[in-house]
Design an enzyme around this catalytic site. Sequence first.
Site, short mmCIF file in Angstrom:
data_model
loop_
_atom_site.label_atom_id
_atom_site.label_comp_id
_atom_site.label_asym_id
_atom_site.label_seq_id
_atom_site.Cartn_x
_atom_site.Cartn_y
_atom_site.Cartn_z
N ASP A 263 0.83 -1.21 0.00
CA ASP A 263 0.00 0.00 0.00
C ASP A 263 0.86 1.25 0.00
O ASP A 263 1.45 1.62 1.01
CB ASP A 263 -0.91 0.00 1.23
CG ASP A 263 -1.86 1.18 1.24
OD1 ASP A 263 -2.06 1.79 0.17
OD2 ASP A 263 -2.42 1.48 2.31
N LYS A 270 1.38 7.90 0.68
CA LYS A 270 1.84 7.93 2.06
C LYS A 270 3.20 8.62 2.16
O LYS A 270 3.95 8.67 1.18
CB LYS A 270 2.00 6.50 2.58
CG LYS A 270 0.72 5.70 2.73
CD LYS A 270 1.03 4.28 3.18
CE LYS A 270 -0.23 3.46 3.36
NZ LYS A 270 -1.04 3.92 4.50
N ARG A 344 -11.13 -0.54 2.95
CA ARG A 344 -12.58 -0.66 3.11
C ARG A 344 -13.28 -0.84 1.77
O ARG A 344 -14.37 -1.41 1.71
CB ARG A 344 -13.11 0.56 3.87
CG ARG A 344 -12.97 1.88 3.15
CD ARG A 344 -13.05 3.07 4.10
NE ARG A 344 -11.88 3.14 4.97
CZ ARG A 344 -11.72 4.03 5.95
NH1 ARG A 344 -12.67 4.93 6.18
NH2 ARG A 344 -10.63 4.04 6.69
#
Length: 494
Positions: A263, A270, A344
């Site tokens: 990720d 990030k 999610r």
Amino acid sequence: MSSAQPPARPLGPELALSENLEAADVLVIGLFSGDDGPTIAGDGLNDTADLLAQLRTVGAKGKADEVTRVPAPESLGVGSVVAVGLGCADDVNAEQIRKAAGVAARSLAGTASAVTTLSTIDLGAAAEGFYLGAYSFTAFKTKNGDDPLAKVTLVSTASDAATTLERSAAIAEAVSTAREFVNTPPSHLYPAEFASRAAALGTGVGLAVEVLDDVALEKGGYGGIYGVGKGSSRLPRLVRLTYAGGDDSAPKVALVGKGITFDTGGISIKPAANMEQMTSDMAGAAAVIATTVLAAKLGLAINLTATVPMAENMPSDTAQRPGDVLTQYGGTTVEVINTDAEGRLILADAIVRACEDGPAYLIDTATLTGAQIVALGNRTPGVMGTDEFRDRVARISQSVGENGWPMPFPAELRADLKSNVADIANVTPHRWGGMLTAGIFLREFVAEGVQWAHVDIAGPSYNTGGPWGYNPKGGTGVPVRTLIAVLEDIEANG
């Protein structure tokens, strides 16, 4: 595309049973602490006076997880004795035995064989602790240090000792399998490869296996999984593992695990610092796969299906953008405010698909939010969901030492997920209650009448600090032991 998968190797030491002490390199015993000094815990030793005097002379106190090694009295038939502290006798439980065995196992790297009397206190906990404490991920190292402890003989005269050891060894192996997945770097574990390895494990124990590739996902309307995964050259997968362990009247359970093999945050990228830890963002998927295989090995009388979405979240000219709207499997539209809230989105697709099977219970688990770590720290999973099942899962998690904690769904937080252009937004405009709002988002996709628990393991699934108890640095295998204990509870009680 195929990775250079390292050769299979033992994930833990050989575990053996004996009713008496056997010859070994090291004897491992437990010590209770007390006001008058330490005392030897458990059974299996005849004359302990000289050994205890020797341990007291070198300063052993019996404090929890303290390790003291001394030469063995000649009568014991071992080279040395490792005494591991258990703390006060009144406070000792299975988890403390598990941790003590893990600490001892880690201290015995380079040792060929050990025999232990910790097993006379709790055989199952000792077996799990030694197996998990000896675990070491060395698949990609060309120059290793000491080999991990190779064999442990557990002393027990219990009538059900063989059955207990078989179950505990299977659980420990499943936890270690999840650790292996988590620790495997993203260069070698990407969606297609992850799916292939999961399918091989499932086929090996007789599970029905279904794998949807990126073409099938797009065609089938899995907008969350495809939307997250399309930014990578290594495209997404959805794996379904089905175990039919019972008849039509047996409980039907669904497991769902987040499988983001790496990720970056996507377009909402990030910070670079510690991004390498995102190799662990598929820990939920790893736990679900390992648990489903374990349920089959244990022969549980339930019907279980694991639905595991796998994707790599990358920034590219094909990646989804903040402000995009995607359509989840089942038709709900979602405004993507932040592409780093991707877990999610893939879970929502998987939950809807899992609910189509009509399960009575559904558990999903994921490294979903940094807010879990802010709220509960690095060792306590957050458990959310329907009230009764949430509390049941948390209670069972605490009983096996994984310490899940029940968390609420404040009604007012749902309004923060409103979108002006879609049915729901994937994040709120603020950071307050982030673990809870992520769970509230997932609740939108759970079918009515399904008993549901969501377990956020962002911190507990990956240890970024030093080893402790039976947990190494890196993947911990949380929450495999919680999941299998819940499945056994459902088997027993419905």
